[in-house]
Design a protein around this motif. Structure first.
Motif, PDB file in Angstrom:
ATOM      1  N   LYS A 247      54.043  39.780  45.566  1.00 53.86           N
ATOM      2  CA  LYS A 247      52.671  39.356  45.291  1.00 53.86           C
ATOM      3  C   LYS A 247      52.613  37.855  45.004  1.00 53.86           C
ATOM      4  N   GLU A 248      53.544  37.365  44.191  1.00 53.11           N
ATOM      5  CA  GLU A 248      53.551  35.941  43.862  1.00 53.11           C
ATOM      6  C   GLU A 248      53.810  35.076  45.096  1.00 53.11           C
ATOM      7  N   HIS A 249      54.672  35.560  45.983  1.00 51.79           N
ATOM      8  CA  HIS A 249      54.946  34.814  47.205  1.00 51.79           C
ATOM      9  C   HIS A 249      53.730  34.801  48.126  1.00 51.79           C
ATOM     10  N   ILE A 250      53.079  35.932  48.291  1.00 51.54           N
ATOM     11  CA  ILE A 250      51.884  35.994  49.133  1.00 51.54           C
ATOM     12  C   ILE A 250      50.820  35.026  48.625  1.00 51.54           C
ATOM     13  N   GLU A 251      50.657  34.935  47.322  1.00 53.49           N
ATOM     14  CA  GLU A 251      49.653  34.030  46.754  1.00 53.49           C
ATOM     15  C   GLU A 251      49.998  32.564  47.012  1.00 53.49           C
ATOM     16  N   ALA A 252      51.283  32.262  47.133  1.00 53.50           N
ATOM     17  CA  ALA A 252      51.713  30.876  47.370  1.00 53.50           C
ATOM     18  C   ALA A 252      51.780  30.516  48.847  1.00 53.50           C
ATOM     19  N   TYR A 253      51.618  31.504  49.716  1.00 54.22           N
ATOM     20  CA  TYR A 253      51.905  31.291  51.133  1.00 54.22           C
ATOM     21  C   TYR A 253      50.702  30.922  51.989  1.00 54.22           C
ATOM     22  N   ASP A 254      49.519  30.795  51.409  1.00 52.82           N
ATOM     23  CA  ASP A 254      48.402  30.162  52.112  1.00 52.82           C
ATOM     24  C   ASP A 254      47.455  29.560  51.080  1.00 52.82           C
ATOM     25  N   PRO A 255      46.599  28.618  51.475  1.00 55.78           N
ATOM     26  CA  PRO A 255      45.767  27.909  50.497  1.00 55.78           C
ATOM     27  C   PRO A 255      44.760  28.789  49.777  1.00 55.78           C
ATOM     28  N   SER A 256      44.455  29.976  50.330  1.00 54.48           N
ATOM     29  CA  SER A 256      43.458  30.860  49.722  1.00 54.48           C
ATOM     30  C   SER A 256      44.094  32.013  48.954  1.00 54.48           C
ATOM     31  N   LYS A 257      45.366  31.862  48.575  1.00 54.75           N
ATOM     32  CA  LYS A 257      46.106  32.848  47.787  1.00 54.75           C
ATOM     33  C   LYS A 257      46.199  34.207  48.477  1.00 54.75           C
ATOM     34  N   GLY A 258      46.285  34.185  49.797  1.00 55.75           N
ATOM     35  CA  GLY A 258      46.503  35.407  50.556  1.00 55.75           C
ATOM     36  C   GLY A 258      45.341  35.845  51.422  1.00 55.75           C
TER      37      GLY A 258
END
Length: 357
Positions: A276-287
């Motif tokens: 979950k933390e990685h997904i939130e960091a992996y695009d500017p809109s937090k997923g």
């Protein structure tokens, strides 16, 4: 798709020992770059020699008009492939008027994280996918107006005017990156027509983000010359078409040494616990942007599920077949979106696999 005119006749004029420095920074969208030029009376050899500068943050969605100055501090230098000579591109960090890193400045924290784990020598290689569009920003380059090309299949690494669109842009970008000193490693046509990929790396630590952001600036600047628009949207065309990612290849020194597969599996297990933390960091809109792409189709895993496998492009993380055979090497995180901030991505990765956070 031709240049607007002949070569600019003024670009060979004498500069009388002065240097043009083009300062680049990331704006409030957290996915686009801005830039402006400064004249220097000397030829710099290090970012520390360059003056701090500022810009109007109210025009980049980074401040209010009442307190609009955002400061930019040089952090890395590249040769300028457009002005050439002694002229340079300057990657910068952004700072608020109180001298703290601006909220959109993810490089500052990433650099701190990389310093903490520098003895592990983290290497990264990023595969940047993007799509070329006509000036209307609705029609991918070379697609039929109000229509679609044939289904995906013949376009990946293809050749021929009926399969490939925009190669002049791609080749110009490749050569400009090499001239600038960007560690561009290769390029290829992608699965969707008018979609391309280039690879940057391997880069160690903080330099990964610097090189990728500057490569993006160069790509957009090259595309200007051809009146073409670059899109880093992770799902530029809805429907049965591949999206665009920023697949990130990762290794530490222990992973690259004999027996490194044990370290690779350990790192992947740690990343699975922080999905979950990685997904939130992996695009500017937090997923939110990535949710349009990570559907479990078109060579992606579902955004809601973490998995990994050998040579499996439908997984969150792929272990290359050669790495399994060698028992050491690297692994590929396929989740980052094409519009991700590489400072956030690489920072989150080392935070998980090197620092246990």
């Amino acid at each position: 798709m031709e240049l607007d005119g002949l070569k600019n006749p003024f670009m060979d004029l004498e500069q009388h020992g002065k240097c043009q420095a083009f300062y680049i920074w990331i704006d409030g969208s957290e996915e686009n770059v801005r830039g402006k030029s400064k004249t220097l009376d000397f030829i710099p050899t290090s970012p520390s020699e360059l003056p701090e500068w500022n810009y109007d943050g109210s025009s980049t969605n980074q401040s209010t008009g009442a307190n609009s100055d955002v400061y930019i501090r040089p952090v890395s230098i590249f040769k300028d492939p457009f002005r050439r000579g002694d002229n340079i591109l300057v990657m910068c960090e952004t700072y608020a008027p109180d001298d703290n890193p601006h909220p959109t400045n993810y490089r500052h924290e990433c650099n701190q994280l990389m310093e903490k784990c520098k003895d592990e020598y983290p290497w990264f290689g990023i595969e940047q996918e993007y799509t070329l569009f006509e000036l209307d920003e609705r029609t991918p380059l070379g697609w039929p107006v109000n229509g679609f090309p044939g289904p995906q299949g013949p376009y990946y690494c293809g050749v021929g005017a009926n399969k490939v669109k925009g190669r002049k842009v791609v080749e110009a970008h490749y050569r400009a990156c090499m001239y600038a000193g960007v560690k561009i490693a290769g390029t290829n046509a992608e699965v969707m027509p008018s979609q391309w990929e280039y690879q940057v790396g391997p880069c160690e630590g903080i330099s990964m983000g610097d090189h990728l952001w500057v490569s993006r600036y160069i790509l957009c600047r090259v595309a200007e010359e051809f009146n073409v628009v670059v899109s880093f949207d992770p799902k530029p065309i809805p429907g049965d078409w591949n999206g665009a990612g920023c697949h990130t290849n990762i290794s530490t020194l222990k992973m690259r040494e004999d027996g490194g597969m044990t370290e690779i599996i350990k790192a992947i297990d740690a990343m699975g616990k922080k999905h979950k933390e990685h997904i939130e960091a992996y695009d500017p809109s937090k997923g939110v942007d990535n949710a349009r792409r990570l559907t479990g189709r078109h060579e992606t895993a579902s955004i809601d599920k973490f998995n990994y496998g050998v040579a499996h492009r439908g997984c969150s993380i792929r272990i290359p077949r050669q790495v399994e055979k060698d028992g050491k090497g690297y692994f590929e995180d396929r989740r980052p979106s094409s519009n991700c901030d590489p400072y956030r991505v690489t920072g989150r990765i080392v935070k998980t696999i090197c620092l246990g956070e």
